[in-house]
Design a protein around this motif. Structure first.
Motif, PDB file in Angstrom:
ATOM      1  N   PHE A   3      31.146  23.688   5.967  1.00 60.06           N
ATOM      2  CA  PHE A   3      31.242  23.560   4.500  1.00 60.06           C
ATOM      3  C   PHE A   3      31.630  22.131   4.102  1.00 60.06           C
ATOM      4  O   PHE A   3      31.080  21.556   3.168  1.00 60.06           O
ATOM      5  CB  PHE A   3      32.341  24.478   3.952  1.00 60.06           C
ATOM      6  CG  PHE A   3      32.055  25.947   4.031  1.00 60.06           C
ATOM      7  CD1 PHE A   3      30.817  26.468   3.698  1.00 60.06           C
ATOM      8  CD2 PHE A   3      33.065  26.844   4.401  1.00 60.06           C
ATOM      9  CE1 PHE A   3      30.581  27.842   3.743  1.00 60.06           C
ATOM     10  CE2 PHE A   3      32.842  28.209   4.453  1.00 60.06           C
ATOM     11  CZ  PHE A   3      31.597  28.709   4.126  1.00 60.06           C
ATOM     12  N   THR A   4      32.641  21.565   4.826  1.00 60.14           N
ATOM     13  CA  THR A   4      33.211  20.285   4.384  1.00 60.14           C
ATOM     14  C   THR A   4      32.220  19.133   4.533  1.00 60.14           C
ATOM     15  O   THR A   4      32.010  18.361   3.588  1.00 60.14           O
ATOM     16  CB  THR A   4      34.508  19.985   5.166  1.00 60.14           C
ATOM     17  OG1 THR A   4      35.376  21.120   5.036  1.00 60.14           O
ATOM     18  CG2 THR A   4      35.207  18.754   4.628  1.00 60.14           C
ATOM     19  N   GLU A  15      26.297  16.539  13.490  1.00 56.10           N
ATOM     20  CA  GLU A  15      26.813  17.858  13.861  1.00 56.10           C
ATOM     21  C   GLU A  15      26.500  18.108  15.339  1.00 56.10           C
ATOM     22  O   GLU A  15      25.354  17.960  15.767  1.00 56.10           O
ATOM     23  CB  GLU A  15      26.170  18.941  12.979  1.00 56.10           C
ATOM     24  CG  GLU A  15      26.306  20.374  13.486  1.00 56.10           C
ATOM     25  CD  GLU A  15      27.742  20.831  13.752  1.00 56.10           C
ATOM     26  OE1 GLU A  15      28.614  20.585  12.908  1.00 56.10           O
ATOM     27  OE2 GLU A  15      27.984  21.433  14.827  1.00 56.10           O
ATOM     28  N   THR A  30      32.488  27.920   9.633  1.00 55.19           N
ATOM     29  CA  THR A  30      31.689  28.165   8.429  1.00 55.19           C
ATOM     30  C   THR A  30      30.754  29.368   8.563  1.00 55.19           C
ATOM     31  O   THR A  30      30.506  30.075   7.586  1.00 55.19           O
ATOM     32  CB  THR A  30      30.948  26.845   8.077  1.00 55.19           C
ATOM     33  OG1 THR A  30      31.935  25.925   7.612  1.00 55.19           O
ATOM     34  CG2 THR A  30      29.857  27.032   7.055  1.00 55.19           C
ATOM     35  N   GLY A  80      35.189  35.363   6.839  1.00 57.39           N
ATOM     36  CA  GLY A  80      35.024  36.583   6.065  1.00 57.39           C
ATOM     37  C   GLY A  80      34.333  36.373   4.714  1.00 57.39           C
ATOM     38  O   GLY A  80      34.117  37.344   3.980  1.00 57.39           O
ATOM     39  N   GLN A 106      35.630  35.100   2.152  1.00 60.82           N
ATOM     40  CA  GLN A 106      36.587  35.392   1.082  1.00 60.82           C
ATOM     41  C   GLN A 106      36.981  34.086   0.392  1.00 60.82           C
ATOM     42  O   GLN A 106      37.676  33.255   0.990  1.00 60.82           O
ATOM     43  CB  GLN A 106      37.843  36.053   1.651  1.00 60.82           C
ATOM     44  CG  GLN A 106      37.569  37.362   2.389  1.00 60.82           C
ATOM     45  CD  GLN A 106      38.816  38.246   2.480  1.00 60.82           C
ATOM     46  OE1 GLN A 106      39.905  37.863   2.076  1.00 60.82           O
ATOM     47  NE2 GLN A 106      38.634  39.447   2.992  1.00 60.82           N
ATOM     48  N   VAL A 130      29.533  13.591  18.388  1.00 56.25           N
ATOM     49  CA  VAL A 130      30.120  12.261  18.577  1.00 56.25           C
ATOM     50  C   VAL A 130      30.964  12.334  19.840  1.00 56.25           C
ATOM     51  O   VAL A 130      31.970  13.037  19.882  1.00 56.25           O
ATOM     52  CB  VAL A 130      30.978  11.858  17.362  1.00 56.25           C
ATOM     53  CG1 VAL A 130      31.694  10.530  17.633  1.00 56.25           C
ATOM     54  CG2 VAL A 130      30.099  11.764  16.119  1.00 56.25           C
ATOM     55  N   GLY A 148      43.025  28.487   7.535  1.00 53.91           N
ATOM     56  CA  GLY A 148      42.391  29.801   7.415  1.00 53.91           C
ATOM     57  C   GLY A 148      41.931  30.139   6.019  1.00 53.91           C
ATOM     58  O   GLY A 148      41.413  31.233   5.783  1.00 53.91           O
ATOM     59  N   GLY A 205      39.554  28.230   3.884  1.00 57.15           N
ATOM     60  CA  GLY A 205      38.688  27.084   3.597  1.00 57.15           C
ATOM     61  C   GLY A 205      37.427  27.401   2.822  1.00 57.15           C
ATOM     62  O   GLY A 205      36.697  26.489   2.446  1.00 57.15           O
ATOM     63  N   VAL A 206      37.133  28.670   2.573  1.00 57.79           N
ATOM     64  CA  VAL A 206      35.848  28.988   1.931  1.00 57.79           C
ATOM     65  C   VAL A 206      35.788  28.355   0.543  1.00 57.79           C
ATOM     66  O   VAL A 206      34.851  27.627   0.211  1.00 57.79           O
ATOM     67  CB  VAL A 206      35.625  30.516   1.870  1.00 57.79           C
ATOM     68  CG1 VAL A 206      34.408  30.863   1.011  1.00 57.79           C
ATOM     69  CG2 VAL A 206      35.446  31.078   3.278  1.00 57.79           C
TER      70      VAL A 206
HETATM   71  C1  LIG Z   1      37.161  34.546  11.930  1.00 58.18           C
HETATM   72  C2  LIG Z   1      37.467  33.656  10.762  1.00 58.18           C
HETATM   73  C3  LIG Z   1      37.574  34.197   9.495  1.00 58.18           C
HETATM   74  C4  LIG Z   1      37.852  33.383   8.395  1.00 58.18           C
HETATM   75  N1  LIG Z   1      37.849  33.960   7.146  1.00 58.18           N
HETATM   76  C5  LIG Z   1      38.047  33.172   6.065  1.00 58.18           C
HETATM   77  C6  LIG Z   1      37.950  33.726   4.774  1.00 58.18           C
HETATM   78  O1  LIG Z   1      37.609  34.889   4.597  1.00 58.18           O
HETATM   79  N2  LIG Z   1      38.245  32.925   3.716  1.00 58.18           N
HETATM   80  C7  LIG Z   1      38.563  31.604   3.881  1.00 58.18           C
HETATM   81  O2  LIG Z   1      38.835  30.921   2.885  1.00 58.18           O
HETATM   82  N3  LIG Z   1      38.577  31.035   5.107  1.00 58.18           N
HETATM   83  C8  LIG Z   1      38.312  31.765   6.200  1.00 58.18           C
HETATM   84  N4  LIG Z   1      38.298  31.202   7.446  1.00 58.18           N
HETATM   85  C9  LIG Z   1      38.445  29.728   7.552  1.00 58.18           C
HETATM   86  C10 LIG Z   1      37.172  28.989   7.111  1.00 58.18           C
HETATM   87  O3  LIG Z   1      36.060  29.533   7.782  1.00 58.18           O
HETATM   88  C11 LIG Z   1      37.305  27.494   7.418  1.00 58.18           C
HETATM   89  O4  LIG Z   1      38.453  27.002   6.737  1.00 58.18           O
HETATM   90  C12 LIG Z   1      36.101  26.682   6.983  1.00 58.18           C
HETATM   91  O5  LIG Z   1      34.898  27.228   7.436  1.00 58.18           O
HETATM   92  C13 LIG Z   1      36.240  25.260   7.503  1.00 58.18           C
HETATM   93  O6  LIG Z   1      35.035  24.570   7.237  1.00 58.18           O
HETATM   94  P1  LIG Z   1      34.847  23.130   7.812  1.00 58.18           P
HETATM   95  O7  LIG Z   1      33.514  22.655   7.391  1.00 58.18           O
HETATM   96  O8  LIG Z   1      36.014  22.276   7.413  1.00 58.18           O
HETATM   97  O9  LIG Z   1      34.926  23.314   9.404  1.00 58.18           O
HETATM   98  P2  LIG Z   1      33.958  24.104  10.403  1.00 58.18           P
HETATM   99  O10 LIG Z   1      33.082  25.062   9.708  1.00 58.18           O
HETATM  100  O11 LIG Z   1      34.796  24.661  11.503  1.00 58.18           O
HETATM  101  O12 LIG Z   1      33.005  22.977  10.951  1.00 58.18           O
HETATM  102  C14 LIG Z   1      33.409  21.956  11.846  1.00 58.18           C
HETATM  103  C15 LIG Z   1      32.137  21.446  12.543  1.00 58.18           C
HETATM  104  O13 LIG Z   1      32.446  20.217  13.222  1.00 58.18           O
HETATM  105  C16 LIG Z   1      31.592  20.158  14.328  1.00 58.18           C
HETATM  106  N5  LIG Z   1      32.142  19.169  15.271  1.00 58.18           N
HETATM  107  C17 LIG Z   1      33.340  19.193  15.882  1.00 58.18           C
HETATM  108  N6  LIG Z   1      33.485  18.099  16.673  1.00 58.18           N
HETATM  109  C18 LIG Z   1      32.365  17.364  16.530  1.00 58.18           C
HETATM  110  C19 LIG Z   1      31.930  16.129  17.078  1.00 58.18           C
HETATM  111  N7  LIG Z   1      32.676  15.430  17.941  1.00 58.18           N
HETATM  112  N8  LIG Z   1      30.705  15.651  16.718  1.00 58.18           N
HETATM  113  C20 LIG Z   1      29.927  16.337  15.837  1.00 58.18           C
HETATM  114  N9  LIG Z   1      30.287  17.530  15.314  1.00 58.18           N
HETATM  115  C21 LIG Z   1      31.494  18.037  15.631  1.00 58.18           C
HETATM  116  C22 LIG Z   1      31.587  21.578  14.880  1.00 58.18           C
HETATM  117  O14 LIG Z   1      30.471  21.811  15.701  1.00 58.18           O
HETATM  118  C23 LIG Z   1      31.590  22.407  13.604  1.00 58.18           C
HETATM  119  O15 LIG Z   1      30.299  22.837  13.226  1.00 58.18           O
HETATM  120  C24 LIG Z   1      38.042  31.978   8.574  1.00 58.18           C
HETATM  121  C25 LIG Z   1      37.939  31.424   9.849  1.00 58.18           C
HETATM  122  C26 LIG Z   1      37.651  32.252  10.951  1.00 58.18           C
HETATM  123  C27 LIG Z   1      37.533  31.652  12.309  1.00 58.18           C
END
Ligand SMILES: Cc1cc2nc3c(=O)[nH]c(=O)nc-3n(C[C@H](O)[C@H](O)[C@H](O)COP(=O)(O)OP(=O)(O)OC[C@H]3O[C@@H](n4cnc5c(N)ncnc54)[C@H](O)[C@@H]3O)c2cc1C
Length: 458
Positions: free
Chosen positions: A59-60, A80, A89, A93, A95, A233, A397, A399-400
């Motif tokens: 998402f971020t 990625e 992501t 859930g 949520q 990376v 936890g 982050g959605v």
């Molecule tokens: C089981 C579960 C249930 C959850 N339920 C909820 C919910 O219901 N509601 C809610 O608000 N939050 C929930 N969360 C948390 C939420 O999913 C995360 O906060 C959110 O998805 C984070 O998004 P992000 O883009 O910051 O990170 P991520 O989606 O984790 O993405 C990080 C990405 O970085 C990439 N990456 C890492 N290192 C490197 C590198 N060196 N080079 C290139 N790419 C790299 C990875 O491959 C990954 O795709 C849940 C999490 C889990 C595990």
């Protein structure tokens, strides 16, 4: 597009140098339901350069690329390791809460006083609107269900806590929450047999999270961002203010880097993010489609997002496609991720809450690594003013919804725009480290045991 490498369930951010290269998605229902991923730009295959690189296409990374392009005309390159939305992501859930990190609003008051708590609350309402406008954008197409949020008390003691929290929300923050008794929850929302009452919040949206990520990716690419999957990376050096990001297919040079790797951040990636969050595993299961009789027996009357009040909480909801999705905390290490006891724990929770579903088939079971901040608050920062390196992480936890707002603010920071309320705790300092870093997992193990006891007795 290259054929994905098989999914490796034992990946562990504290042990493995990077989360893989071009690995397939975790086995989630969302992946099955979302259809084919949108087009991306494939792996980096030569040395290249960019104005801004974002690392991570969850998402971020995706939403930051979208805001950079839409609001500042900056066409970022997203690197990625695996696939679009591959990390948390695609595994969460869905949520969308009004939650900035993991502290309750009464904890905000205790920690910073009522004025800062009010400002944080106002900031969260404003930030939630960013998420809402994205989730409800028909072009993003992520099946939003906008009903509010239910926090279910698993005991009388927990209900008392919710009553206090509700009073504080209503009286100190002007946020109109309601306490529902058990009968109302069971007759109007959900037949959770463990329920002792609930706190109903007016704000909360459920989404199909992978469709949300795919929507962000399509919109960002339409505006000129490039998304390179299969491009971890693996090494990062900086010379004369230019960052050199080495991927298996070539090095990308950029003056500005945004880190969006959350719980998948390797300690080796960069000093500024090393050990700044604790990767904690959570899991999720999805049942088969339920019959009308099963739905009636479980009292599934709403698709509202729900969490219970256990320390090792369950989060769940009835999906419009007539399935139950539910999950909780899981293994402590990647090595233990596939231990059958973790699936058993969730299936036992299903049977306690919804006895009609005891033994139900759960064809999808997956887990992911959340980025838990050591003070439970997320950050959107440039941690060192001398380095053009920025990050948004520590969502703990939740982050959605927060990631949408965090991405908007991360894009603003990267574009050099000042943040209006930069003294708020989400902007004012980098993520803290932990004094007992080498033994954090031992502490986590002890804490889980303690939480199990607490959850059983009160
Ligand atoms: C089981 C579960 C249930 C959850 N339920 C909820 C919910 O219901 N509601 C809610 O608000 N939050 C929930 N969360 C948390 C939420 O999913 C995360 O906060 C959110 O998805 C984070 O998004 P992000 O883009 O910051 O990170 P991520 O989606 O984790 O993405 C990080 C990405 O970085 C990439 N990456 C890492 N290192 C490197 C590198 N060196 N080079 C290139 N790419 C790299 C990875 O491959 C990954 O795709 C849940 C999490 C889990 C595990």
């Amino acid at each position: 597009m290259p054929t994905p490498q098989p999914y490796y369930p034992h990946y562990d951010p504290l042990r493995d140098a990077s989360p893989g290269t071009g690995m397939d998605y975790a086995p989630t229902y969302w992946r099955y339901h979302a259809g084919e991923p949108p087009e991306d730009d494939g792996p980096i295959n030569t040395d290249t350069q960019a104005d801004v690189v974002l690392i991570g296409a969850g998402f971020t990374g995706l939403a930051t690329a979208l805001f950079l392009a839409r609001e500042y005309g900056i066409k970022a390159v997203v690197l990625e390791a695996n696939q679009i939305g591959w990390g948390c992501t695609s595994r969460n859930g869905g949520q969308g809460h009004l939650a900035w990190g993991r502290l309750s609003r009464s904890q905000w008051v205790k920690k910073w006083g009522v004025d800062t708590a009010r400002r944080l609350h106002a900031n969260s309402l404003e930030g939630f609107e960013v998420f809402k406008s994205m989730a409800e954008d028909p072009e993003i197409d992520c099946e939003p269900q906008n009903h509010g949020n239910l926090l279910i008390a698993h005991s009388e003691h927990a209900l008392k806590g919710l009553q206090g929290e509700s009073r504080l929300c209503n009286e100190a923050l002007g946020y109109k929450t309601r306490i529902l008794d058990r009968e109302t929850v069971l007759s109007e929302y959900i037949g959770d047999q463990e329920c002792h009452g609930a706190l109903l919040e007016p704000v909360g949206i459920a989404v199909q999270p992978l469709k949300l990520a795919y929507g962000y990716a399509r919109a960002a690419r339409r505006l000129g961002a490039r998304i390179h999957t299969g491009s971890p990376v693996q090494a990062w050096t900086t010379e004369g203010g230019v960052h050199h990001l080495r991927t298996p297919g070539g090095t990308v040079r950029a003056r500005v880097v945004g880190i969006a790797t959350a719980g998948y951040t390797s300690p080796n990636l960069h000093k500024l993010t090393a050990y700044r969050n604790m990767p904690i595993m959570a899991n999720s299961v999805w049942t088969r489609t339920l019959s009308d009789d099963e739905i009636a027996a479980c009292g599934f009357r709403s698709t509202m997002i729900i969490t219970d009040t256990r320390k090792l909480r369950h989060y769940y909801r009835f999906l419009p496609e007539k399935r139950l999705q539910i999950g909780t905390r899981s293994a402590i290490s990647g090595a233990d991720a596939q231990n059958p006891k973790h699936l058993r724990t969730v299936r036992e929770a299903i049977a306690r809450k919804f006895p009609a579903l005891e033994g139900i088939e759960t064809p999808w079971f997956s887990h992911g690594w959340m980025d838990i901040s050591h003070d439970m608050m997320p950050r959107i920062v440039q941690p060192d003013s001398k380095q053009q390196v920025f990050y948004a992480q520590g969502y703990s936890g939740n982050g959605v919804s927060f990631s949408a707002y965090a991405s908007k603010k991360l894009a603003a920071l990267i574009a050099g725009e000042p943040i209006a309320e930069s003294d708020l705790p989400i902007f004012s300092s980098p993520l803290p480290g932990h004094p007992l870093r080498p033994i954090r997992r031992l502490g986590q193990r002890a804490l889980y045991k303690y939480f199990q006891v607490l959850d059983a007795v009160r």
